[in-house]
Scaffold this active site. Structure first.
Site, PDB file in Angstrom:
ATOM      1  N   GLU A 172      16.582   2.899  56.246  1.00 38.95           N
ATOM      2  CA  GLU A 172      17.013   4.281  56.015  1.00 38.95           C
ATOM      3  C   GLU A 172      17.947   4.782  57.120  1.00 38.95           C
ATOM      4  O   GLU A 172      17.742   5.857  57.693  1.00 38.95           O
ATOM      5  CB  GLU A 172      15.790   5.199  55.888  1.00 38.95           C
ATOM      6  CG  GLU A 172      14.954   4.883  54.657  1.00 38.95           C
ATOM      7  CD  GLU A 172      13.783   5.832  54.449  1.00 38.95           C
ATOM      8  OE1 GLU A 172      13.542   6.699  55.329  1.00 38.95           O
ATOM      9  OE2 GLU A 172      13.098   5.715  53.425  1.00 38.95           O
ATOM     10  N   GLU A 291      11.148   0.625  48.491  1.00 40.69           N
ATOM     11  CA  GLU A 291      10.129   1.658  48.704  1.00 40.69           C
ATOM     12  C   GLU A 291      10.065   2.530  47.467  1.00 40.69           C
ATOM     13  O   GLU A 291      11.049   3.184  47.112  1.00 40.69           O
ATOM     14  CB  GLU A 291      10.428   2.519  49.939  1.00 40.69           C
ATOM     15  CG  GLU A 291      10.185   1.834  51.264  1.00 40.69           C
ATOM     16  CD  GLU A 291      10.275   2.789  52.453  1.00 40.69           C
ATOM     17  OE1 GLU A 291       9.946   3.993  52.284  1.00 40.69           O
ATOM     18  OE2 GLU A 291      10.685   2.334  53.534  1.00 40.69           O
TER      19      GLU A 291
END
Length: 508
Positions: A172, A291
């Site tokens: 991320e 995710e």
């Protein structure tokens, strides 16, 4: 509510990569410590791993697992978790404001993954660290011996290297919450050079580059374009992340977020195609949805807690109590991954134990399956093979996030080796049963040999330590196959797994 559907042997979407049913576990909360690892627990083995948790994990038949993060990895020094345990430093984990004891590191986790029968997908720190640190980690992990890092591993009692093929290039990196957040171009260049270095060690490595943290980021989807323009030729996957919730208690809108996810996948697929065309590249890049899960029951409360607490060690964090509604949602979301398996090759439920997880384990106490365990397990067991297109003709609804949403959510997988077709069906209607009439074309002499159902529960019903089987599947009734047609009733708010034996013949 009458629904017609059809399934045709030749209407194929894609061969499904088994890794579509992978998982993720992070050094966060009680995922590792008192999750998979708890020395002194009555169920702990000689190495401190909980045998009760391990058995629940094995029953999921997980192909691969992403480790050690997550946000945690962006300030992690992997060297802290190797060598004698008594010499390992205790560090502050900046991501989750807690202490990390480093009693579980790469070698311990690799041992656990081997016992669980799971392939490792390792993440490198590209937040606070560099290409050189990633290269060293890979050499420690992959090289047989005769070099500094490989011989160091051997001195730690691990003679043979780990055959790790999947490497996540950070986590991320667009997120302002991330240690070492980067601009897209800067990150893309770093990811490109890191991927080249890793593949110089092993040309079979698959490199996974960070996409947007979610589809609501202000830089989405330009982030994906800019990153891939820097590294397309040297990476194999781009990651997608997305979490889901129903804080408004609008069940139909909640279920329709699955359609929103399909648009997300489609959009990134278009970005991949654009960059490939622009660069005149020959290689293909796929999606790693590494995710995904439901996360809202305790999200706001836990956010307040972890910003205030004073660096505890392995605190209870993000321990969602999943209900029946969440199980129906997860079933539908996995169906979407099956339907998008031409793009999505890898997907990881986040996470595996205690932290937003299908498995819960009390410290010093029992372990149990949450409601979402079951649709994940059924898909992992029976969703391997070739995804087939299911045409559905029935009532639809409109809501905030999507329009023309089918009440019947359907996916199908043909396992050619086993001679089986499995249908995964969710009736999303709040009140009405589905009268199903599905035509089978190209499958002669199909027989229904197994029918599992989750139905009849309240949307807020959960499992827990005192009632671990309150929400669980049972054998289904009321559906049959006759003359190449599946007919029967699907109760309102129900999930069905239909296993068809087609081994006696496939017609064309």
């Amino acid at each position: 509510m009458h629904v017609r559907a059809s399934l045709h042997h030749d209407f194929k979407i894609s061969r499904i990569d088994d890794r579509l049913y992978s998982a993720f576990i992070e050094h966060m909360g009680r995922a590792i410590y008192s999750g998979i690892y708890e020395p002194g627990h009555p169920q702990a083995d000689l190495n401190g791993f909980r045998k009760d948790v391990l058995e629940l994990v094995r029953d999921l038949h997980i192909p691969a697992i992403r480790y050690p993060g997550g946000n945690f990895v962006s300030a992690y020094h992997w060297e802290d978790g190797i060598g004698p345990k008594e010499n390992r430093p205790v560090r502050l984990d900046l991501a989750w404001r807690s202490k990390e004891s480093n009693q579980v590191g790469i070698n311990e986790f690799a041992q656990w993954a081997q016992m669980a029968g799971i392939e490792m997908m390792l993440a490198v720190n590209l937040g606070s660290r560099s290409l050189e640190d990633a290269r060293n980690f890979a050499e420690y992990t992959l090289h047989p011996g005769g070099t500094y890092w490989s011989d160091l591993r051997r001195s730690h009692g691990v003679q043979e290297p780990y055959n790790v093929k999947m490497w996540c290039l950070g986590n991320e990196m667009d997120g302002p919450w991330q240690i070492g957040q980067k601009k897209a171009k800067e990150y893309g260049q770093l990811a490109n050079q890191t991927a080249k270095a890793l593949k110089a060690l092993d040309s079979n490595i698959e490199a996974i580059v960070c996409g947007s943290s979610n589809d609501q980021m202000p830089t989405y989807p330009d982030w994906e374009r800019e990153v891939l323009e820097e590294c397309y030729e040297n990476v194999d996957y781009i990651s997608l992340h997305k979490y889901f919730g129903n804080s408004s208690r609008d069940t139909l809108n909640y279920f329709a977020k699955i359609e929103e996810t399909g648009r997300y996948i489609q959009a990134i697929g278009g970005v991949i195609d654009f960059v490939k065309a622009k660069k005149r590249a020959k290689n293909d890049v796929y999606i790693c949805f590494d995710e995904w899960n439901v996360w809202y029951h305790r999200r706001e409360e836990d956010a307040r807690r972890w910003h205030e607490w004073n660096w505890p060690e392995a605190p209870a964090l993000l321990e969602e109590d999943y209900n029946f509604e969440d199980a129906l949602f997860v079933a539908g979301l996995i169906n979407e991954f099956i339907r998008r398996s031409d793009r999505v090759r890898i997907a990881c439920i986040a996470q595996l134990v205690n932290v937003i997880a299908p498995i819960r384990a009390e410290k010093g106490g029992p372990a149990w399956r949450q409601t979402i365990y079951y649709p994940y397990q059924f898909a992992s067991l029976y969703g391997r093979g070739t995804a087939l297109d299911v045409a559905v003709d029935g009532p639809t609804y409109d809501c905030n996030v999507a329009s023309d949403v089918n009440y019947l959510d359907a996916a199908a997988v043909h396992d050619e080796k086993a001679g089986m077709v499995t249908l995964f069906l969710v009736n999303r209607h709040l009140e009405e049963d589905v009268d199903l009439d599905m035509t089978l074309t190209g499958f002669s002499n199909a027989r229904l040999v197994e029918h599992n159902v989750m139905a009849g529960f309240g949307l807020r019903d959960t499992n827990g330590a005192d009632n671990p089987d309150a929400v669980a599947p049972r054998n289904g009734t009321g559906i049959g196959v006759d003359n190449s047609r599946i007919k029967g009733k699907l109760a309102a708010l129900s999930y069905h797994v239909l296993r068809l034996d087609i081994s006696t013949g496939v017609s064309t």
